[in-house]
Enzyme design. Structure first.
Site, PDB file in Angstrom:
ATOM      1  N   TRP A  12       0.758  -1.224  -0.118  1.00 26.65           N
ATOM      2  CA  TRP A  12       0.031  -0.107   0.046  1.00 26.65           C
ATOM      3  C   TRP A  12       0.671   1.278  -0.113  1.00 26.65           C
ATOM      4  O   TRP A  12       0.406   2.324  -0.037  1.00 26.65           O
ATOM      5  CB  TRP A  12      -0.900   0.026   1.273  1.00 26.65           C
ATOM      6  CG  TRP A  12      -2.104  -0.903   0.901  1.00 26.65           C
ATOM      7  CD1 TRP A  12      -2.600  -1.531  -0.082  1.00 26.65           C
ATOM      8  CD2 TRP A  12      -3.089  -1.144   2.150  1.00 26.65           C
ATOM      9  NE1 TRP A  12      -3.749  -1.967   0.111  1.00 26.65           N
ATOM     10  CE2 TRP A  12      -4.017  -1.896   1.485  1.00 26.65           C
ATOM     11  CE3 TRP A  12      -3.390  -0.609   3.289  1.00 26.65           C
ATOM     12  CZ2 TRP A  12      -5.380  -2.235   2.237  1.00 26.65           C
ATOM     13  CZ3 TRP A  12      -4.553  -1.013   3.984  1.00 26.65           C
ATOM     14  CH2 TRP A  12      -5.518  -1.761   3.333  1.00 26.65           C
ATOM     15  N   LYS A  13       2.050   1.084   0.274  1.00 29.11           N
ATOM     16  CA  LYS A  13       2.911   2.280   0.316  1.00 29.11           C
ATOM     17  C   LYS A  13       2.305   3.536   1.517  1.00 29.11           C
ATOM     18  O   LYS A  13       1.853   3.095   2.392  1.00 29.11           O
ATOM     19  CB  LYS A  13       3.187   2.756  -1.086  1.00 29.11           C
ATOM     20  CG  LYS A  13       3.692   1.741  -2.041  1.00 29.11           C
ATOM     21  CD  LYS A  13       4.297   2.572  -3.241  1.00 29.11           C
ATOM     22  CE  LYS A  13       4.726   1.333  -4.061  1.00 29.11           C
ATOM     23  NZ  LYS A  13       5.458   1.756  -5.332  1.00 29.11           N
ATOM     24  N   GLU A  99      12.222   2.316  -2.896  1.00 30.47           N
ATOM     25  CA  GLU A  99      11.946   3.662  -2.250  1.00 30.47           C
ATOM     26  C   GLU A  99      12.599   3.713  -1.264  1.00 30.47           C
ATOM     27  O   GLU A  99      13.076   4.868  -0.742  1.00 30.47           O
ATOM     28  CB  GLU A  99      10.302   3.711  -2.345  1.00 30.47           C
ATOM     29  CG  GLU A  99       9.771   3.864  -3.636  1.00 30.47           C
ATOM     30  CD  GLU A  99       8.506   3.364  -3.653  1.00 30.47           C
ATOM     31  OE1 GLU A  99       7.806   3.208  -2.845  1.00 30.47           O
ATOM     32  OE2 GLU A  99       8.097   3.116  -4.886  1.00 30.47           O
ATOM     33  N   GLU A 169      11.850  -6.354  -8.661  1.00 31.20           N
ATOM     34  CA  GLU A 169      11.320  -4.971  -8.894  1.00 31.20           C
ATOM     35  C   GLU A 169      12.343  -4.091  -9.651  1.00 31.20           C
ATOM     36  O   GLU A 169      12.847  -3.246  -9.100  1.00 31.20           O
ATOM     37  CB  GLU A 169      10.827  -4.331  -7.494  1.00 31.20           C
ATOM     38  CG  GLU A 169       9.868  -5.181  -6.692  1.00 31.20           C
ATOM     39  CD  GLU A 169       8.897  -4.227  -6.090  1.00 31.20           C
ATOM     40  OE1 GLU A 169       7.514  -4.689  -6.295  1.00 31.20           O
ATOM     41  OE2 GLU A 169       9.186  -3.313  -5.636  1.00 31.20           O
ATOM     42  N   GLY A 175       5.449   1.719 -10.640  1.00 30.96           N
ATOM     43  CA  GLY A 175       4.741   3.232 -10.859  1.00 30.96           C
ATOM     44  C   GLY A 175       4.605   3.650 -12.105  1.00 30.96           C
ATOM     45  O   GLY A 175       4.101   4.719 -12.105  1.00 30.96           O
ATOM     46  N   SER A 214       4.291  -2.196 -11.712  1.00 29.88           N
ATOM     47  CA  SER A 214       2.961  -2.060 -12.590  1.00 29.88           C
ATOM     48  C   SER A 214       2.374  -3.260 -12.913  1.00 29.88           C
ATOM     49  O   SER A 214       1.691  -3.563 -14.144  1.00 29.88           O
ATOM     50  CB  SER A 214       3.458  -1.430 -14.021  1.00 29.88           C
ATOM     51  OG  SER A 214       4.016  -0.058 -13.702  1.00 29.88           O
ATOM     52  N   GLY A 235       1.677  -2.633  -5.948  1.00 26.90           N
ATOM     53  CA  GLY A 235       1.818  -1.399  -5.577  1.00 26.90           C
ATOM     54  C   GLY A 235       0.415  -0.846  -5.806  1.00 26.90           C
ATOM     55  O   GLY A 235      -0.667  -1.069  -5.150  1.00 26.90           O
ATOM     56  N   GLY A 236       0.315   0.026  -6.830  1.00 27.56           N
ATOM     57  CA  GLY A 236      -0.636   0.861  -7.188  1.00 27.56           C
ATOM     58  C   GLY A 236      -2.145   0.160  -7.231  1.00 27.56           C
ATOM     59  O   GLY A 236      -3.201   0.427  -6.813  1.00 27.56           O
TER      60      GLY A 236
HETATM   61  P1  PGA Z   1       3.548  -0.594  -8.589  1.00 31.36           P
HETATM   62  O1  PGA Z   1       4.609  -0.778  -7.353  1.00 31.36           O
HETATM   63  O2  PGA Z   1       2.795  -1.909  -8.658  1.00 31.36           O
HETATM   64  O3  PGA Z   1       2.808   0.551  -8.418  1.00 31.36           O
HETATM   65  O4  PGA Z   1       4.484  -0.277  -9.941  1.00 31.36           O
HETATM   66  C1  PGA Z   1       5.111  -1.975  -7.137  1.00 31.36           C
HETATM   67  C2  PGA Z   1       6.171  -1.755  -5.732  1.00 31.36           C
HETATM   68  O5  PGA Z   1       6.790  -0.806  -5.570  1.00 31.36           O
HETATM   69  O6  PGA Z   1       6.067  -2.663  -4.944  1.00 31.36           O
END
Ligand code: PGA
Length: 252
Positions: A12-13, A99, A169, A175, A214, A235-236
């Site tokens: 979820w970040k 990140e 990743e 993202g 993604s 993520g997103g």
């Molecule tokens: P994303 O992020 O699916 O939004 O590209 C993946 C992640 O950073 O774990």
């Protein structure tokens, strides 16, 4: 054929309030309550973990965090320990996300300590590795990721390595809407497994390797049909409960 159990983990970040997390948890349980052949995890911000514990503990949806410190307690202002995560029913913890590496300057020495500590406390680390676009375009991606894996699992026994999850990743795919092709993702995941084999031997065949970057309901099945891709770190697309459920059903 692979005997590795698929794992779909949401990251979820820095999204979702407590109320949003509560609503999501209630809905996802309804949407995936008949799933028995895929492991599902939500890696949430620390502030959402108590409500996920209330809603999801003992359910098929596992709870995870996105970071932790390598000490169990002490004067480490602003940090969260593995004991605190266990207290909130976490079973997974994302470590070494790009990140964290980029914005919070986490290096491989620190990440290796965190991975070891997580294992010592019975938490499953989801160890993230991956190259940036410059490294990819200059043909150095495989060597770079190999080095990351070597350093991040430094000193672990084969039995310990067996318990970790590795997430490949590529930073240029996170993202951005730009996914690695299934073949490129497979090649790197196979290379990661090869690295693990050279370091700890045959147990590498039991390590789950996820692809992240993604991933969405439209591409997850093709990515996961690759022999060395055992799941996804999302993520997103994990923020939307319908889309997340669709992905979980899409791989079965
Ligand atoms: P994303 O992020 O699916 O939004 O590209 C993946 C992640 O950073 O774990």
């Amino acid at each position: 054929m692979t005997a590795r159990r698929p794992l779909i983990a949401g990251n979820w970040k820095m999204y979702k309030t407590v109320q949003e997390a509560r609503d999501f948890a209630a809905e996802i349980l309804e949407l995936v309550d008949n799933v028995t052949d895929v492991d599902v995890a939500i890696c949430a911000p620390f502030t959402a973990l108590p409500v996920l514990k209330d809603e999801l503990e003992e359910s098929i949806v596992h709870i995870g965090a996105q970071n932790m410190y390598f000490e169990t307690q002490g004067a480490f202002t602003g940090e969260i320990s593995p004991l605190m995560l266990k207290d909130l029913a976490c079973t997974f913890v994302i470590l070494g996300h790009s990140e964290r590496r980029e914005y919070f300057k986490e290096d491989d020495v620190l990440i290796a300590k965190k991975v070891k500590t997580a294992l010592d406390h019975g938490l499953t680390p989801i160890l993230c590795v991956g190259e940036n676009l410059t490294l990819r375009e200059s043909g150095q991606a495989a060597a770079y990721v190999r080095e990351q894996v070597e350093q991040d699992i430094h000193g672990l026994s084969p039995e310990e390595v067996k318990k970790i999850v590795v997430a490949y990743e590529p930073i240029w795919a996170i993202g951005t809407g730009r996914t690695a092709s299934p073949q490129d993702a497979q090649d790197m995941c196979a290379a990661i497994r090869g690295t693990l084999t050279s370091l700890v031997g045959a147990v590498s065949s039991q390590v789950r390797i996820l692809y992240g970057g993604s991933v969405k309901s439209g591409n997850i099945a093709e990515l996961m049909s690759q022999p060395d891709i055992d799941g996804a770190l999302v993520g997103g697309a994990s923020l939307d409960v319908q889309e997340f459920a669709k992905m979980i059903h899409g791989v079965r």
